[in-house]
Design an enzyme around this catalytic site. Structure first.
Site, short mmCIF file in Angstrom:
data_model
loop_
_atom_site.label_atom_id
_atom_site.label_comp_id
_atom_site.label_asym_id
_atom_site.label_seq_id
_atom_site.Cartn_x
_atom_site.Cartn_y
_atom_site.Cartn_z
N ARG A 396 40.96 73.11 42.32
CA ARG A 396 39.81 73.86 42.84
C ARG A 396 40.06 75.35 42.74
O ARG A 396 39.18 76.11 42.35
CB ARG A 396 39.49 73.47 44.29
CG ARG A 396 38.20 74.12 44.79
CD ARG A 396 37.90 73.77 46.25
NE ARG A 396 36.55 74.21 46.60
CZ ARG A 396 36.22 75.42 47.03
NH1 ARG A 396 37.14 76.36 47.15
NH2 ARG A 396 34.97 75.71 47.33
N CYS A 397 41.27 75.79 43.09
CA CYS A 397 41.60 77.21 43.02
C CYS A 397 41.43 77.75 41.59
O CYS A 397 41.09 78.92 41.41
CB CYS A 397 43.05 77.45 43.46
SG CYS A 397 43.37 77.14 45.20
N MET A 398 41.71 76.91 40.60
CA MET A 398 41.71 77.36 39.21
C MET A 398 40.34 77.31 38.56
O MET A 398 40.22 77.55 37.34
CB MET A 398 42.67 76.51 38.38
CG MET A 398 44.13 76.65 38.76
SD MET A 398 45.23 75.90 37.53
CE MET A 398 44.68 74.19 37.56
#
Length: 407
Positions: A396-398
């Site tokens: 999700r962060c990426m």
């Protein structure tokens, strides 16, 4: 393919997503300066790129259009005026106070083609790169007196595209980051949403010129009506006041903001390291928040005035109430084991990316949590993660969704 921005949930069918393939910025990491650059380790670039390519291929294999940050910035340089403005603002925010160095940087970057210039801005500029172009004796003497090796710091966190801005409904919030190190990343978002032919007309819910910090990892779009924001180490309550007022008064669908008060520690850096949505009624969670959590419910009354009430209780009950669900399944990171949860939380076991309801991308190394997801009926797409996870961020962060279908 649809144009513009549309993102009304965490789980709607993902159609278009923005990634950043790691580049030279990772090769400008040094052990002495990791803390300054908000990194805990030094990924091996070639392997990190292979893993990131596998991530992109996984998404494409599920019908997702992948676009890259660098491409969008280059496509936003629509004329010489925009290019000069980007270069000028980049130098102004680079922290370079010495006029001689700034002039040489302007010459060095200004002579490059657009793509090469953008890549160099992201990678950072070593002092040796400026010296290699010649110069005066004074340049060498000033470099010798200052042992710091960079004229401009690299931006190694760029492959975590979730944080510098967030898509909410049909609009975008461009963020004031918690640290100066990462705040320069948002400059690229500013130019994309000001000049890119596809995205320049998107409404803006928050501006990078605000005085208090807001980061995208703290923003979860739970439904077309409900937005969740974490009060965290990196997102301040004043920022949430501003975002909530703007989104609730100007967007077409959102009716409430849930402000979750989470621990202000590195292990709980953002709300999406605490829980993520994997299906209509299923969430991954950090075991430490299963007992009780405080949420502030923010809504506008009929006169447009903000009303806030505090609720304390189990995350499960809070989500059931505000998402109008009959039941909620919470899937603890590491199957609830103190040891496994701590280890897999370190590599973002709770940080999943939903492609469609009940179908998510996960890191291979979080095998305990992954088994729990499968047992809960969630389909997983496993990507390699030995090097990417060294940056302390998950799938999700990426990723920054630009278009999701409604759930």
């Amino acid at each position: 393919m649809e144009t513009g921005i549309h993102n009304t949930s965490e789980i709607g069918r993902l159609k278009r997503v923005m990634l950043h393939r790691p580049g030279g910025e990772l090769e400008n990491l040094m052990p002495e300066y990791l803390e300054r650059l908000l990194f805990d380790d030094i990924p091996y670039l070639r392997e990190a790129q292979r893993e990131h390519d596998a991530f992109a291929d996984c998404l494409r294999g599920q019908g997702v259009e992948v676009v890259y940050l660098t491409d969008l910035v280059v496509e936003s340089i629509t004329d010489d005026t925009v290019r000069q403005d980007l270069l000028r603002q980049f130098l102004a925010e680079s922290g370079v106070e010495d006029q001689r160095t700034r002039d040489r940087l302007e010459e060095y970057l200004g002579e490059m083609p657009d793509r090469e210039m953008v890549a160099a801005m992201m990678a950072g500029v070593r002092k040796s790169q400026l010296r290699d172009r010649g110069g005066s004796l004074g340049d060498y003497l000033s470099a010798a007196e200052d042992e710091y090796p960079f004229a401009v710091d690299p931006l190694p966190n760029l492959y975590f595209t979730r944080d510098p801005f967030a898509t909410i409904g049909t609009g975008v919030s461009i963020h004031k980051m918690h640290t100066a190190t990462r705040n320069r990343e948002t400059l690229f978002g500013k130019f994309i949403f000001a000049h890119h032919p596809v995205y320049r007309n998107a409404p803006q819910w928050y501006d990078r010129g605000e005085t208090t910090s807001l980061e995208g990892g703290d923003i979860l779009v739970l439904s077309p009506k409900v937005l969740a924001v974490g009060i965290s180490q990196r997102t301040r309550e004043d920022s949430i006041d501003t975002l909530a007022q703007t989104v609730l008064s100007q967007s077409k669908t959102f009716r409430k903001v849930l402000a979750f008060n989470i621990p202000k520690t590195r292990s709980f850096m953002h709300l999406d390291t605490v829980f993520t949505m994997v299906d209509y009624d299923k969430f991954t969670v950090h075991p430490n928040i299963l007992s009780s959590i405080t949420v502030f419910v923010m809504e506008l009354d009929e006169n447009g005035k903000m009303q806030i009430r505090q609720e304390d209780g189990r995350l499960e009950d809070i989500l059931k109430e505000h998402l109008e669900l009959d039941s909620v399944t919470l899937i603890p990171c590491g199957r609830g084991s103190e040891i496994d949860a701590a280890r897999e939380q370190w590599s973002d076991g709770s940080n999943t990316l939903a492609i469609t309801p009940g179908e998510v991308v996960v890191y291979s190394r979080n095998y305990v949590t992954n088994r729990s997801l499968e047992e809960a009926g969630v389909r997983i797409h496993v990507i390699p993660s030995a090097e990417l996870s060294r940056g302390r961020g998950g799938p999700r962060c990426m990723s920054m969704p630009l278009w999701r279908d409604d759930p």
